[in-house]
Design a protein around this motif. Structure first.
Motif, PDB file in Angstrom:
ATOM      1  N   MET A   1       0.842  -1.194   0.000  1.00 34.03           N
ATOM      2  CA  MET A   1       0.000   0.000   0.000  1.00 34.03           C
ATOM      3  C   MET A   1       0.883   1.252   0.000  1.00 34.03           C
ATOM      4  N   GLU A   5      -2.734   5.527  -1.063  1.00 33.90           N
ATOM      5  CA  GLU A   5      -3.727   4.519  -0.680  1.00 33.90           C
ATOM      6  C   GLU A   5      -3.970   4.566   0.827  1.00 33.90           C
ATOM      7  N   GLU A   6      -2.912   4.822   1.584  1.00 34.55           N
ATOM      8  CA  GLU A   6      -3.032   4.930   3.040  1.00 34.55           C
ATOM      9  C   GLU A   6      -3.902   6.129   3.413  1.00 34.55           C
ATOM     10  N   GLN A   8      -6.270   7.484   1.560  1.00 32.03           N
ATOM     11  CA  GLN A   8      -7.657   7.169   1.222  1.00 32.03           C
ATOM     12  C   GLN A   8      -8.260   6.225   2.264  1.00 32.03           C
ATOM     13  N   LYS A   9      -7.491   5.255   2.692  1.00 34.15           N
ATOM     14  CA  LYS A   9      -7.989   4.287   3.672  1.00 34.15           C
ATOM     15  C   LYS A   9      -8.387   4.964   4.987  1.00 34.15           C
ATOM     16  N   GLN A  10      -7.589   5.953   5.403  1.00 34.41           N
ATOM     17  CA  GLN A  10      -7.837   6.608   6.686  1.00 34.41           C
ATOM     18  C   GLN A  10      -8.739   7.842   6.581  1.00 34.41           C
ATOM     19  N   SER A 103      -7.990  -1.737  -4.939  1.00 32.83           N
ATOM     20  CA  SER A 103      -8.793  -1.797  -3.713  1.00 32.83           C
ATOM     21  C   SER A 103      -9.788  -2.960  -3.709  1.00 32.83           C
ATOM     22  N   SER A 203     -13.637   3.160   2.941  1.00 33.24           N
ATOM     23  CA  SER A 203     -13.674   2.100   3.939  1.00 33.24           C
ATOM     24  C   SER A 203     -13.824   2.717   5.322  1.00 33.24           C
ATOM     25  N   ASN A 204     -14.363   1.950   6.249  1.00 32.30           N
ATOM     26  CA  ASN A 204     -14.589   2.403   7.630  1.00 32.30           C
ATOM     27  C   ASN A 204     -15.579   3.555   7.731  1.00 32.30           C
ATOM     28  N   THR A 216     -15.322  -2.004  -1.793  1.00 32.90           N
ATOM     29  CA  THR A 216     -14.780  -0.648  -1.874  1.00 32.90           C
ATOM     30  C   THR A 216     -14.185  -0.379  -3.248  1.00 32.90           C
TER      31      THR A 216
END
Length: 268
Positions: A1, A5-6, A8-10, A103, A203-204, A216
């Motif tokens: 990742m 990408e990190e 976007q994830k958070q 993703s 996500s989340n 996702t």
């Protein structure tokens, strides 16, 4: 990742100020090599201390470390500058598709395909542009002979969700992951023991918290929100993948072909 990408994830867990920073980096990260931390704070209407905390959150030692990591990703993409409008649109879609593929969780998609095939009834929820996508998904599944209904009115969503059962599959679509009407309807469906699947770009997010399975895709606004492009593009791509996987089933494929024959005869 990679670092983008990190981010976007958070994204959902960031504060409002941190989201300003994240959005800028996702949309215009290619410009960061030319600015310092003070300039970034001014552009994002934050502070240098907020940026420093943000760097720590995304596992960077400091601003310089973040700058190096992001600049390395954008080195290739900088070559696309100066392209004509046709190439620019292609570049936009190409980036959305590539990041969506990254993703995607194949096992989850296969599980959703199995759920679609075995469900007694399928309900697809969505409002606004996501509502149009819900209608498109419904039309595809109907042509395969599946018992599916799209619901795009918030009031009707609540009514429908109140009668969902454990034999029903409920699919909620929300690019943001926080569409109140969809989240509330999915929550009610889950209370009635329906199986919940969500499709989102974050996500989340709230919608993932009420889902049994969440698929996702990449959020196109992270590429650029200044261009008039289809915000549902990544979801439509996922929908195409699911459709092709369903059509690998001989019975569904046969029903699809029969539907096409009937439509063509009607036109004649």
């Amino acid at each position: 990742m990679d670092i983008l990408e990190e981010i976007q994830k958070q994204f959902v867990s960031f504060s409002l100020k941190e989201k300003n920073i994240a959005t800028y980096l996702l949309q215009k990260g290619n410009e960061i090599k030319n600015i310092n931390i003070t300039e970034l704070a001014k552009i994002t209407e934050t502070s240098t201390s907020t940026i420093t905390r943000f760097c720590k959150k995304i596992n960077c030692e400091n601003f310089v470390d973040m700058k190096i990591k992001i600049s390395s990703i954008y080195q290739e993409e900088s070559k696309s500058q100066g392209l004509n409008i046709f190439d620019n649109v292609y570049s936009f879609y190409d980036k959305v598709i590539k990041n969506t593929i990254k993703s995607m969780d194949r096992e989850k998609i296969e599980e959703v395909v199995s759920l679609i095939k075995s469900a007694q009834r399928i309900f697809v929820y969505g409002v606004g542009s996501s509502g149009l996508t819900a209608i498109e998904i419904t039309q595809r599944l109907l042509r395969m002979g599946l018992n599916v209904t799209s619901i795009t009115d918030s009031h009707m969503m609540l009514i429908n969700s109140s009668v969902a059962t454990k034999k029903d599959l409920v699919i909620g679509i929300s690019t943001s992951g926080h569409t109140k009407e969809v989240v509330n309807a999915l929550r009610m469906s889950k209370k009635n023991h329906g199986t919940i699947v969500s499709i989102t770009s974050l996500s989340n997010s709230a919608i993932t918290q009420v889902s049994d399975i969440s698929l996702t895709v990449y959020n196109s606004s992270f590429v650029d929100d200044q261009r008039f492009v289809n915000s549902q593009f990544a979801i439509v791509y996922l929908m195409d993948v699911i459709s092709m996987m369903l059509l690998a089933d001989e019975k569904l494929n046969y029903k699809m072909n029969r539907t096409i024959e009937v439509i063509l005869k009607e036109k004649d």
